[in-house]
Design a protein around this motif. Structure first.
Motif, mmCIF file in Angstrom:
data_model
loop_
_atom_site.group_PDB
_atom_site.id
_atom_site.type_symbol
_atom_site.label_atom_id
_atom_site.label_comp_id
_atom_site.label_asym_id
_atom_site.label_seq_id
_atom_site.Cartn_x
_atom_site.Cartn_y
_atom_site.Cartn_z
ATOM 1 N N VAL A 83 0.870 -1.179 0.000
ATOM 2 C CA VAL A 83 0.000 0.000 0.000
ATOM 3 C C VAL A 83 0.905 1.226 0.000
ATOM 4 O O VAL A 83 1.965 1.226 0.618
ATOM 5 N N ASP A 84 0.483 2.271 -0.689
ATOM 6 C CA ASP A 84 1.241 3.519 -0.713
ATOM 7 C C ASP A 84 1.337 4.070 0.713
ATOM 8 O O ASP A 84 0.316 4.312 1.354
ATOM 9 N N PRO A 85 2.556 4.280 1.242
ATOM 10 C CA PRO A 85 2.690 4.789 2.609
ATOM 11 C C PRO A 85 2.057 6.173 2.786
ATOM 12 O O PRO A 85 1.613 6.505 3.889
ATOM 13 N N LEU A 86 1.996 6.952 1.722
ATOM 14 C CA LEU A 86 1.355 8.266 1.819
ATOM 15 C C LEU A 86 -0.151 8.124 2.061
ATOM 16 O O LEU A 86 -0.755 8.926 2.771
ATOM 17 N N LEU A 87 -0.743 7.080 1.492
ATOM 18 C CA LEU A 87 -2.165 6.835 1.712
ATOM 19 C C LEU A 87 -2.412 6.371 3.140
ATOM 20 O O LEU A 87 -3.374 6.805 3.791
ATOM 21 N N VAL A 88 -1.548 5.514 3.645
ATOM 22 C CA VAL A 88 -1.670 5.056 5.037
ATOM 23 C C VAL A 88 -1.583 6.256 5.979
ATOM 24 O O VAL A 88 -2.403 6.420 6.889
ATOM 25 N N ALA A 89 -0.599 7.125 5.742
ATOM 26 C CA ALA A 89 -0.424 8.312 6.590
ATOM 27 C C ALA A 89 -1.637 9.235 6.498
ATOM 28 O O ALA A 89 -2.066 9.799 7.508
ATOM 29 N N ALA A 90 -2.207 9.373 5.307
ATOM 30 C CA ALA A 90 -3.378 10.227 5.130
ATOM 31 C C ALA A 90 -4.586 9.664 5.883
ATOM 32 O O ALA A 90 -5.329 10.413 6.531
ATOM 33 N N VAL A 91 -4.775 8.351 5.812
ATOM 34 C CA VAL A 91 -5.874 7.719 6.546
ATOM 35 C C VAL A 91 -5.698 7.949 8.041
ATOM 36 O O VAL A 91 -6.635 8.324 8.758
ATOM 37 N N ASN A 150 -8.240 -1.891 -6.636
ATOM 38 C CA ASN A 150 -7.363 -0.735 -6.446
ATOM 39 C C ASN A 150 -8.037 0.600 -6.724
ATOM 40 O O ASN A 150 -7.365 1.605 -6.973
ATOM 41 N N ASN A 151 -9.358 0.629 -6.671
ATOM 42 C CA ASN A 151 -10.084 1.891 -6.771
ATOM 43 C C ASN A 151 -10.003 2.554 -5.398
ATOM 44 O O ASN A 151 -10.653 2.128 -4.441
ATOM 45 N N GLN A 152 -9.178 3.584 -5.325
ATOM 46 C CA GLN A 152 -8.900 4.224 -4.041
ATOM 47 C C GLN A 152 -10.156 4.808 -3.403
ATOM 48 O O GLN A 152 -10.360 4.684 -2.192
ATOM 49 N N ARG A 184 -11.761 14.106 2.356
ATOM 50 C CA ARG A 184 -10.721 14.546 3.296
ATOM 51 C C ARG A 184 -9.459 13.697 3.170
ATOM 52 O O ARG A 184 -8.341 14.223 3.185
ATOM 53 N N VAL A 185 -9.619 12.385 3.052
ATOM 54 C CA VAL A 185 -8.434 11.530 2.908
ATOM 55 C C VAL A 185 -7.745 11.820 1.579
ATOM 56 O O VAL A 185 -6.513 11.930 1.521
ATOM 57 N N ALA A 186 -8.523 11.970 0.510
ATOM 58 C CA ALA A 186 -7.929 12.265 -0.801
ATOM 59 C C ALA A 186 -7.170 13.586 -0.763
ATOM 60 O O ALA A 186 -6.056 13.702 -1.301
ATOM 61 N N ARG A 187 -7.752 14.585 -0.108
ATOM 62 C CA ARG A 187 -7.081 15.891 0.002
ATOM 63 C C ARG A 187 -5.788 15.777 0.804
ATOM 64 O O ARG A 187 -4.748 16.314 0.421
ATOM 65 N N GLN A 188 -5.845 15.037 1.917
ATOM 66 C CA GLN A 188 -4.645 14.864 2.748
ATOM 67 C C GLN A 188 -3.577 14.077 1.992
ATOM 68 O O GLN A 188 -2.393 14.387 2.064
ATOM 69 N N TYR A 189 -3.999 13.082 1.260
ATOM 70 C CA TYR A 189 -3.083 12.271 0.451
ATOM 71 C C TYR A 189 -2.354 13.148 -0.566
ATOM 72 O O TYR A 189 -1.137 13.056 -0.727
ATOM 73 N N GLN A 190 -3.080 14.029 -1.212
ATOM 74 C CA GLN A 190 -2.469 14.946 -2.177
ATOM 75 C C GLN A 190 -1.526 15.916 -1.475
ATOM 76 O O GLN A 190 -0.448 16.232 -1.996
ATOM 77 N N MET A 191 -1.904 16.371 -0.294
ATOM 78 C CA MET A 191 -1.032 17.284 0.471
ATOM 79 C C MET A 191 0.267 16.595 0.838
ATOM 80 O O MET A 191 1.321 17.226 0.914
ATOM 81 N N TYR A 192 0.220 15.295 1.087
ATOM 82 C CA TYR A 192 1.431 14.535 1.402
ATOM 83 C C TYR A 192 2.247 14.209 0.142
ATOM 84 O O TYR A 192 3.334 13.658 0.240
#
Length: 196
Positions: A83-91, A150-152, A184-192
């Motif tokens: 899993v993308d670590p940036l996605l884990v961090a965003a979650v 894999n549909n985020q 919110r998660v998608a926005r945070q993921y993009q910010m990361y």
């Protein structure tokens, strides 16, 4: 086996989570005081029972420090479960504001806000232990990504509302909370630095 359970889910405004040990060794986390004759041994308070719909008011430097503290676990389990670590961090950021002791009104706990039943299914013995919570949450996120090809967006909706709700609605459920959560998660993921 030591397990965590909740007899009464923490409610908004609860001052703290109380921790007890049952006669069989099982730990109980609750916001309710137990009567002295129930056989439970009081182990102390286990942090506040915060419930926030956003991390507004948290300073960015504090959030950065918290993320840095847990980054080794994020990286380790993101690699293990592909899993993308940036996605884990965003979650984690959206779920708990990176507060290891966070408890929601529904009873979800820890950094990745695992429900006790899901945590047990994932082999998480101490739901408030950062390594175990991140491992369990990342494994569950990986399971949702696999289930939804894999549909985020669908995987995040399933993480929040459950895969059954996504199946029933054939897409992101039209729940206000879930729609806001996915954004919110998608926005945070993009910010990361993640790419959607």
């Amino acid at each position: 086996m030591v397990a965590a359970c909740v007899c009464a889910a923490p409610v908004a405004g609860a001052e703290s989570i109380l921790m007890y040990k049952q006669p069989d060794g099982t730990r109980l986390y609750t916001d309710q005081k137990q009567r002295p004759n129930t056989g439970y041994k009081y182990l102390g308070h286990y942090g506040r029972a915060p419930y926030r719909v956003s991390c507004a008011g948290y300073r960015s430097d504090i959030m950065s420090q918290r993320r840095a503290r847990y980054q080794p676990y994020i990286d380790q389990y993101a690699r293990e479960f592909a899993v993308d670590p940036l996605l884990v961090a965003a979650v984690m950021r959206v779920e708990s504001c990176l507060d290891r002791n966070a408890v929601s009104r529904a009873g979800a706990k820890g950094l990745m806000q695992l429900m006790p039943g899901t945590a047990l299914e994932l082999g998480v013995r101490d739901i408030f232990d950062p390594a175990e919570n991140i491992r369990g949450g990342t494994a569950y996120l990986a399971r949702m990504l696999k289930r939804f090809n894999n549909n985020q967006e669908l995987a995040l909706a399933a993480y929040n509302a459950g895969p059954g709700a996504v199946d029933r609605h054939r897409g992101v459920p039209p729940y206000k909370e879930t729609l806001a959560y996915v954004k919110r998660v998608a926005r945070q993921y993009q910010m990361y630095g993640g790419r959607i």
